[in-house]
Design an enzyme around this catalytic site. Sequence first.
Site: not given
Length: 822
Positions: A511-513, A713
């Site tokens: 995941f990106d933050k 994501v």
Amino acid sequence: MTRTLQLDIPVVLPEVLDASDACVGRLFADLEGREGVEKAHVISGNDAAEAKLCIHYDPDILPLSRIREIVQAAGAAITKRFAHLLWKVDGIGHQRRARTVADGLRTLPGVLEADADAAGLVRVEFDRRQGSEQAILDALAEMGVSLEKSAAAHQKATKDARTDHDHDTHDHSHAHGGLLGPNTELIFSLVCGALLVGGFGIDKLSALAPDWLPTALYVGAYFFGGFYTLREAFDNLRMRKFEIDTLMLVAAAGAATLGAWAEGALLLFLFSLGHALEHYAMGRARQAIDALAKLAPRTATVRRDGETREVPVEDLVVGDLVVIRPNERLATDGFLVRGTSSIDQAPVTGESIPVDKRPVEDPAAARAQPNSVDADSCVFAGTINGAGAIEVEVTRLSSESALAKVVQLVSEAETQKSPTQRFTNKFERIFVPCVLALAVGLLFAPLLIDEPFADSFYRAMAVLVAASPCALAIATPSAVLSGVARAARGGVLIKGGAPLENLGSLSAIAFDKTGTLTEGRPRITDIVPAQGVSEEELLSVAVAVEQLSDHPLAAAIVRDGREKLAGRKISEAHELKSLTGRGVTAMLDATPVWIGNADMFGMHGVAPLDKSVADAVARLGEAGRTIMAVRHGGRDLGVIGLMDTPRPAARATLQRLRSLGITRMIMISGDNHTVAKAIAVDVGLDEAWGDLMPEDKVAAIRKLRNEGPVAMVGDGVNDAPAMANATVGIAMGAAGSDLALETADVALMADDLRHLPFAVGLSRHTRAIIRQNVFISLGVVALLVPATIFGLGIGPAVALHEGSTLIVVFNALRLLAWRDRD
């Protein structure tokens, strides 16, 4: 010295959106043969989501202006020569028919590639020097396939000026239409069944009827049951193909030759009934997709020159003001300029609860950067207004709306084969010749055993029927079509069978933050001016520069900074440049300004931060803040600390993903590692990797992919390189982003992380359905082949064979009604 030039693929090749398209390879071959051009290839840019053409050239031989001219001329020549068509047609109702049509088109002069699917989509690439659109349309007409009425009308209205042909609409009497309408094949099949029952009843129960009557009824059954099968078989034989339809006709003719009219009529009845019901069932899946296109209204109420009038949505232009009354469907994408309301966005994004919408604060700014408009002010065509009257300014043409793109991309996805489908196609190419060889071998059984030739012939015909991979051909495409349609209805765009299957095979997700696990709306939490600098000066410079950027951190600084400055006039900066992963630079009052993280200073010719400012950066970093240091000219003005908060649904979403079998979840972020770790712990992630540049994210994804399938994501723009290198790239909030729609394998239309478990769960269920279908298909063949060799008749064989086909199709259609349990 070698230099490089990067150009967007759609600019050079306007008809090509996919970097893997054959025309890109043709362009490379053209360019690399020229003096001064060393190499041409495709790369994924760090700051752009779409793939780009990269040309390495020698400026001493070819100056920049000349290399641009060469590339554009080569692209124009290829575009002029090679055409790409995507048509919606009538006349394809099942997968075998789709394969026949595609194979038929590939035999045409100039056609380089052709594909078709059971939902009625035909994709063709052809060389204009050797073929034409009209020739392709004529070939389709000969096969009983025609453009849908709406598509044909559009084709005629937008006739390509480069051709001299008039694209008339064709007669819609085709394989699944005819004199009795779209259900003609089903009616013919039922007539066949009635004649079969009548003939059998008279033959067995009535001694008074003439001897020829049962035979006459069986012949009538042959006509109605074999009418469409004969046409399909004829098309195949013209292409020197010997497939299921031909096998069935040979078996039925063989039965008639042996005097087994009843069994031959039964074979044709069940086969034609199977075709008709398969066509009906596949139509159900197609209707689920077609329904998306009908969500947007045909007209819109527009305010022009002080007057309100109703116009077709095709006549809307960017900048028009559209009036939306209470409870009306929206006709356009845009942003609110007047009124407030709650809008049901479920048709596009899948959100179950209406979303409150408010007007933009600055229409001029929204008009200048429509992609950066806050989600609370954005609206989409096809959604439903609530109780308030609103006015919307158009930002996209009707053909470019989020809804239109979804319909187009889902339609294109139907022609893309999944890994299992590619496997079954290869299997069939090997299996069918083996079956034919077996049938021929059985004809020579009398040479080895004491058996009449008639019995051997009958057995060979039964084996042909039993071994035909009919159910296998439809097993995967029916499931993929239903799965893609169900996902689109739930606000998830899945671009084809490969992403659909791959999504269900995942064991790890990265995941990106910012904007993915967090709200993406950070707030200013700390303002630390340097010695001798006021808080007001620090904020004024930061706001002046960051108001030129559309980055979420920049938006936070502008929003909160303006609020703290209480209306003070802000100077205008210019010449903003983004330093990917570090920050930005711009000019303010003829003096350069640098704003970014600590890595921006002390390298690449930028002086290090003053000790007091560096200490403030370290202190805020340890507290989990995102830090923006500000320098104006030679003065360090101070540090601004920001904090992003996790999405409320993040923890529950990750728990749901664990329950679905995702065993490893990692955050990969460009933010400080301490910040990333704090957010990761808060939402329940396994690991957090921070301080990553875009190229570091790509390396991280490649490392994870070496260990197994992994999804990335992100927002579909800044994370595009990492998403492109993942097994599956998943974009959040794609309804408002053209780039996210175009680049992601899977796009969550709503900016809602809770749709991710739905997508993964649907994909896992689809994979299970595909495995069931393949098992049923191969299992029935494995059972029937030896059974027919040892005496099972044609009638029972065809009943079981066609029964398995229907089971496979209706099993796949269960996906249309699939619901996420949570």
